[in-house]
Design an enzyme around this catalytic site. Sequence first.
Site, PDB file in Angstrom:
ATOM      1  N   SER A   1       0.879  -1.176   0.000  1.00 26.58           N
ATOM      2  CA  SER A   1       0.000   0.000   0.000  1.00 26.58           C
ATOM      3  C   SER A   1       0.911   1.219   0.000  1.00 26.58           C
ATOM      4  CB  SER A   1      -0.875   0.004   1.264  1.00 26.58           C
ATOM      5  OG  SER A   1      -1.459   1.277   1.482  1.00 26.58           O
TER       6      SER A   1
ATOM      7  N   TYR B   1      -2.301  -1.561  10.370  1.00 27.52           N
ATOM      8  CA  TYR B   1      -2.208  -1.700   8.907  1.00 27.52           C
ATOM      9  C   TYR B   1      -0.913  -1.075   8.397  1.00 27.52           C
ATOM     10  CZ  TYR B   1      -3.693  -1.381   3.997  1.00 27.52           C
ATOM     11  OH  TYR B   1      -3.781  -1.499   2.625  1.00 27.52           O
TER      12      TYR B   1
END
Length: 274
Positions: A152, A165
Amino acid sequence: MTTAPLPEDRSGLPRTAIVTGADSGIGKAVAVALAGGGVDVGITYHEDRDGADRTAREVRDAGVRAAVRRLDLTDPPAGAAVVDELAGELGGVDVLVNCAGTGTAQKALEMSFDTWRSVLSVDLDGAFLCSQRAAAHMVDAGRGGRIITITSVHEHAPRVGAAPYCAAKAGLGALTKVLALELAEHGITVNSVAPGEISTPMTGQEDVDPREQRRPGVPLGRTGHAREVASVVAFLATPAAGYVTGASFVVDGGMLLMGPQASSLLADEQWRQP
């Protein structure tokens, strides 16, 4: 030290791939893109078996084989055994794409340890163990291989409300580099692909046209399509990327470039909320 030949030395292209989290979104797009290149694909899902079956049909429509398994990375050691099962059914694994993942929208001070650990378990521990299993098959086969992890933009930059995350994605970035060093002698390349906002079910944008999703803060002015991420993954699986390892490919429409520019234009403190 001897260096194993890469997959392209034997046939020009890989023959088998495993894509985790391929029931929808980026994982599905990656599985279909690899199938379009003549690669048999192992598909994993967590809850959406119907989605995985739809991906498998699209893979088979490309004239290659598809195998489907449930992958539960809340118990990583047991879940990662699915890589062995798929490698056995497909006759090996030349490419592993780690795409399965989860996240949160909660500030760290309000977060339970169980929530923290569950995200780390799926996003970081799971990808490590799947990579370890796949790499063992690649080393045993002696033909080299590719490991590609979908991280990401938060591999590189933080976000409020996403502590586990972001920690997992940053950890995956470092893990990618370590594996690239350790597996190079076996002809295995290891890279990450770091998407920005992509129109997928995970971002609540299933079946929308990214060209219609206006994002003034992104230089390209829109969200991305899963196929735009998949095309980078497909490139990394080809002989053309044989000398690329330990790299992170950002696919974000220029989002990460906007840090100083965007911060000077913020008119309120809404950014402090998840």
